[in-house]
Design a protein around this motif. Structure first.
Motif, short mmCIF file in Angstrom:
data_model
loop_
_atom_site.label_atom_id
_atom_site.label_comp_id
_atom_site.label_asym_id
_atom_site.label_seq_id
_atom_site.Cartn_x
_atom_site.Cartn_y
_atom_site.Cartn_z
N LEU A 22 0.84 -1.20 0.00
CA LEU A 22 0.00 0.00 0.00
C LEU A 22 0.87 1.25 0.00
N VAL A 23 1.94 1.23 0.79
CA VAL A 23 2.86 2.38 0.83
C VAL A 23 3.48 2.61 -0.55
N GLU A 24 3.94 1.55 -1.21
CA GLU A 24 4.56 1.70 -2.53
C GLU A 24 3.55 2.21 -3.56
N GLU A 25 2.32 1.69 -3.50
CA GLU A 25 1.30 2.16 -4.44
C GLU A 25 0.93 3.61 -4.14
N GLY A 26 0.90 3.98 -2.85
CA GLY A 26 0.63 5.37 -2.50
C GLY A 26 1.71 6.30 -2.99
N LEU A 27 2.97 5.87 -2.88
CA LEU A 27 4.07 6.68 -3.40
C LEU A 27 3.97 6.83 -4.91
N ARG A 28 3.66 5.74 -5.60
CA ARG A 28 3.50 5.81 -7.07
C ARG A 28 2.34 6.72 -7.44
N ILE A 76 8.45 12.89 -12.92
CA ILE A 76 8.29 11.67 -12.13
C ILE A 76 6.82 11.27 -12.05
N GLY A 77 5.94 12.26 -11.91
CA GLY A 77 4.51 11.97 -11.83
C GLY A 77 4.00 11.28 -13.07
N SER A 78 4.58 11.56 -14.21
CA SER A 78 4.22 10.89 -15.46
C SER A 78 4.86 9.52 -15.53
N ALA A 79 6.14 9.42 -15.19
CA ALA A 79 6.84 8.13 -15.24
C ALA A 79 6.14 7.08 -14.39
N ASN A 80 5.59 7.50 -13.25
CA ASN A 80 4.91 6.56 -12.36
C ASN A 80 3.52 6.18 -12.84
N GLY A 117 4.68 -5.15 -8.63
CA GLY A 117 5.66 -4.23 -9.21
C GLY A 117 5.52 -2.79 -8.76
N ALA A 118 4.68 -2.52 -7.76
CA ALA A 118 4.52 -1.13 -7.29
C ALA A 118 5.83 -0.55 -6.79
N LYS A 119 6.72 -1.43 -6.31
CA LYS A 119 7.97 -0.94 -5.74
C LYS A 119 8.91 -0.39 -6.81
N LEU A 147 13.65 6.04 6.06
CA LEU A 147 12.88 6.63 7.16
C LEU A 147 11.47 6.98 6.71
N ALA A 148 11.33 7.53 5.50
CA ALA A 148 10.01 7.88 4.97
C ALA A 148 9.15 6.63 4.80
N ARG A 149 9.75 5.57 4.25
CA ARG A 149 9.00 4.32 4.07
C ARG A 149 8.53 3.76 5.41
N MET A 150 9.39 3.78 6.40
CA MET A 150 9.00 3.25 7.71
C MET A 150 7.89 4.10 8.32
N THR A 151 8.02 5.42 8.20
CA THR A 151 6.99 6.32 8.74
C THR A 151 5.65 6.06 8.07
N LEU A 152 5.67 5.92 6.75
CA LEU A 152 4.42 5.67 6.02
C LEU A 152 3.84 4.30 6.38
N ARG A 153 4.70 3.31 6.51
CA ARG A 153 4.20 1.97 6.90
C ARG A 153 3.53 2.04 8.27
#
Length: 416
Positions: free
Chosen positions: A287-293, A326-330, A348-350, A367-373
């Motif tokens: 969910l975190v990876e998909e949210g970042l994407r 980046i917003g387009s690449a994702n 493949g969200a990662k 740190l950002a990934r851990m905080t979001l998780r």
């Protein structure tokens, strides 16, 4: 910026104005980027004042621009607000410096921010997140986007060595840097807003470093660690410490709050996705990876071509500014099938590049990934439902994709 798909057919890439702030504050750039990826993967725009830039929107091209400093340098500026005027801190500021100096400054700081190193902060961050979410559980309207702006400071303030009394002001100043045209943060003109925020942030870090040096205090904070960095065997000057500290403060305060808000909005609009996450906590990292994407909070970075470069079926001339979207690449369908679908089970969200790519990949990503998780673990553990309580207000910025207001109403999860 709207983070929903729209019909792009009929859009002429040649008439697109990527510096139109209304596109990001009130519109949806994704249909525009869809057409650019399909029809104009190397897009050239000349602004009314004569400044010009080239854009790449496909995943592989964005990674190439961000990943190869020999072809595309950072040492004239990396954000579109500097277009046409070389960054005076280029070659010194960590984000506007190429290897080897960039690596020499970054590596010792990076050892403090590896996934293993930040693991010791997990319990403290969880306590911070629980306290942050508590007011949203009373059933009243909670403006998540407004409150989330302070979340990175609550998490990273102690790690950086910043006293709590200064957190709110530093958050305001970093918002002024990243969104100088937004009415919530603007002070006078865009240029004045940038000048004020740059000056005050640099002055703050310089005074902080000077005070630490004068009283000889030692601590384990990241900013104090910066004082001991020696690129090429030479200690950083107070000016260099101020510039790199400024860069760290910006990075700490940009991605997380807007990823939180945009991902919560996506979950509120798709209750079935929220239910999946509640039912199966093992899905939270994805969910975190998909949210970042999905959110791509830092939606672009800029580089300059060192020489003439052939890319995306065209040529960028030497010294030409290149914006990597980046917003387009994702949302590139060649990498992310059905890219405008928010799916927390996406395979493949990662591969998302919301933290950038190459030498300048975000140093604080672990740190950002851990905080979001932790945030979404606690959100799904404590909330039974999330609903929107009003229209989101999107940030007026072509650099940062985010929101200034996201009113939600949450229902406390009932324990069996």
């Amino acid at each position: 910026m709207r983070l929903t798909p729209g019909g792009g057919r009929g859009i002429d890439p040649g008439s697109v104005d990527l510096f139109d702030l209304d596109l990001y504050a009130f519109g949806d750039p994704h249909p525009v980027w869809d057409e650019m990826r399909a029809k104009a993967p190397l897009h050239h725009q000349v602004l009314p004042d004569g400044r010009e830039f080239w854009s790449v929107t496909r995943y592989d091209d964005v990674c190439r621009v961000l990943g190869d400093h020999r072809e595309f340098t950072s040492e004239r500026g990396t954000v579109v607000t500097h277009l046409g005027v070389d960054d005076v801190a280029a070659g010194t500021l960590m984000t506007s410096t190429d290897p080897p100096r960039h690596t020499e400054v970054r590596r010792p700081l990076g050892t403090r921010l590896t996934a293993r190193a930040v693991k010791s902060w997990e319990d403290r961050i969880r306590g911070t997140v629980v306290r942050f979410l508590e007011p949203a559980l009373d059933g009243e309207v909670f403006d998540l986007a407004e409150q989330a702006l302070l979340l990175p400071a609550l998490v990273t303030g102690p790690l950086l060595g910043i006293p709590e009394k200064d957190w709110e002001e530093l958050v305001r100043l970093t918002a002024m840097v990243t969104a100088p045209s937004d009415p919530h943060f603007r002070q006078g003109s865009e240029a004045a807003t940038l000048a004020i925020s740059h000056h005050e942030l640099l002055a703050y870090v310089k005074e902080w470093a000077g005070a630490r040096r004068a009283d000889g205090r030692e601590d384990d904070s990241l900013l104090h660690h910066l004082m001991n960095v020696r690129p090429g065997g030479v200690p950083l000057t107070d000016e260099e410490i101020a510039l790199d500290g400024y860069s760290i403060l910006l990075g700490a305060n940009v991605t997380t709050p807007h990823t939180v808000s945009g991902t919560v909005q996506a979950l509120a609009e798709r209750p079935e996705q929220f239910e999946k996450a509640r039912a199966d906590p093992s899905l939270i990292p994805n969910l975190v990876e998909e949210g970042l994407r999905w959110t791509s909070a830092a939606c672009n970075f800029m580089r300059y071509a060192v020489d003439d470069v052939e890319i995306a079926g065209g040529t960028v001339p030497a010294r030409g500014a290149v914006v990597a979207w980046i917003g387009s690449a994702n949302r590139d369908a060649t990498r992310f099938p059905d890219p405008h679908r928010f799916d927390i089970t996406r395979s493949g969200a990662k591969r998302q590049i919301a933290f950038g790519f190459g030498p300048h990949f975000c140093i604080g990503a672990p740190l950002a990934r851990m905080t979001l998780r932790i945030f979404f673990e606690e959100l799904t553990r404590r909330f039974g439902s999330i609903g929107l309580a009003g229209e989101p207000q999107h940030l007026r910025s072509y650099f940062i994709a985010g929101m200034t207001h996201l009113p939600i109403v949450a229902q406390k999860r009932r324990t069996p």
